[in-house]
Write an enzyme that holds these catalytic residues in place. Structure first.
Site, PDB file in Angstrom:
ATOM      1  CE1 TYR A 237      -3.750  -2.471   0.049  1.00 56.31           C
ATOM      2  CE2 TYR A 237      -2.803  -3.223   1.872  1.00 56.31           C
ATOM      3  CZ  TYR A 237      -3.720  -3.184   1.090  1.00 56.31           C
ATOM      4  OH  TYR A 237      -4.506  -4.299   0.997  1.00 56.31           O
TER       5      TYR A 237
ATOM      6  CG  HIS B 267      -9.212  -0.881  -5.129  1.00 61.56           C
ATOM      7  ND1 HIS B 267      -9.797  -0.940  -3.743  1.00 61.56           N
ATOM      8  CD2 HIS B 267     -10.323  -1.015  -6.005  1.00 61.56           C
ATOM      9  CE1 HIS B 267     -11.256  -1.372  -4.214  1.00 61.56           C
ATOM     10  NE2 HIS B 267     -11.409  -1.223  -5.357  1.00 61.56           N
TER      11      HIS B 267
HETATM   12  C1  DQA Z   1      -7.617  -2.078  -1.181  1.00 64.43           C
HETATM   13  C2  DQA Z   1      -7.449  -3.350  -1.688  1.00 64.43           C
HETATM   14  C3  DQA Z   1      -8.552  -4.071  -0.849  1.00 64.43           C
HETATM   15  O1  DQA Z   1      -8.448  -5.483  -1.476  1.00 64.43           O
HETATM   16  C4  DQA Z   1      -8.026  -4.294   0.601  1.00 64.43           C
HETATM   17  O2  DQA Z   1      -9.088  -5.137   1.290  1.00 64.43           O
HETATM   18  C5  DQA Z   1      -7.810  -2.865   1.256  1.00 64.43           C
HETATM   19  C6  DQA Z   1      -7.124  -2.088   0.450  1.00 64.43           C
HETATM   20  C7  DQA Z   1      -6.623  -0.875  -1.872  1.00 64.43           C
HETATM   21  O3  DQA Z   1      -6.538   0.347  -1.829  1.00 64.43           O
HETATM   22  O4  DQA Z   1      -5.711  -1.444  -2.488  1.00 64.43           O
HETATM   23  O5  DQA Z   1      -8.184  -2.901   2.566  1.00 64.43           O
HETATM   24  O6  DQA Z   1      -8.944  -1.264  -1.212  1.00 64.43           O
END
Ligand code: DQA
Length: 156
Positions: free
Chosen positions: A34, A111
Site C-alpha cells: 500500500y 484502490h
Molecule cells: C484496497 C484493496 C482491498 O482488497 C483491501 O481489502 C484494502 C485496500 C486497496 O486500496 O488496494 O483494504 O482497497
C-alpha cells in the site's frame, strides 16, 4: 442571471472521498503493498487537486460498514460526486452495493493496489458494478487522478 448563479452553486458541492476499513493505518500497514503515504497525506493531496478544479473535499475514513453507508446516503444530497476506496467491503458488501445504487451521483472507485493481480477473493468488486470508472494499482496517486476524472464528469 439568478438561475445561472444557482446552477453554479449546485456544481460546487464538495467531492466526498470515502475510505473503508484499515485505511487509517496507511503508512504502517503492509507498505510493500500500500506504500508509505499516510491517509492524512492523501487527504492533503486530494484537497489541493480538488481546489485546482474549484471543489472542496469532504475526506473521511471508517472501519464500520454502516457508517460508510450513512455517508453514501448523505452524499446523495451533499456531494457533487464520490471517490470511494471501500477497502475490504469492496469484495463483501451487498449492503454497500445497494446504497451505491441509490447514490445517483458520479462515482469513482479507487484502490491503492491492483486487486486483480492479488488473491482471487479480491477479484470481485460490488463497487465496480455501479462505478463510472475504476483507478487501481497506482498507489496514492490514484486518488489524485480520481479527482481529475470526477471533476471532469461533474463539470460535463
Ligand atoms: C484496497 C484493496 C482491498 O482488497 C483491501 O481489502 C484494502 C485496500 C486497496 O486500496 O488496494 O483494504 O482497497
Amino acid at each position: 442571471m439568478v438561475e445561472k448563479a444557482q446552477s453554479k452553486q449546485q456544481a460546487s458541492l464538495p467531492i466526498y472521498v470515502l475510505n473503508g476499513p484499515t485505511l487509517n493505518l496507511l503508512g504502517e500497514r503492509e507498505p510493500e503493498i500500500y506504500g508509505r503515504t499516510t491517509l492524512g497525506q492523501i487527504s492533503e493531496m486530494v484537497a489541493a487537486q480538488a481546489k485546482s478544479h474549484g471543489f472542496e473535499t469532504v475526506f473521511r475514513q471508517t472501519n464500520h460498514e454502516g457508517e460508510l453507508i450513512d455517508w453514501i446516503q448523505e452524499a446523495r444530497k451533499s456531494a457533487s460526486g464520490v471517490i470511494l476506496n471501500a477497502a475490504a467491503f469492496t469484495h463483501t458488501s451487498v449492503a454497500l452495493y445497494d446504497a451505491l445504487k441509490s447514490l445517483d451521483k458520479p462515482l469513482i472507485e479507487v484502490h491503492l493496489s491492483n486487486p486483480a493481480a492479488r488473491e482471487p477473493f479480491r477479484h470481485h468488486s460490488y463497487v465496480s458494478r455501479v462505478a463510472n470508472g475504476v483507478i487501481c494499482g497506482l498507489g496514492a496517486q490514484g486518488y489524485v487522478l480520481a479527482v481529475d476524472a470526477l471533476s471532469k464528469i461533474v463539470k460535463g
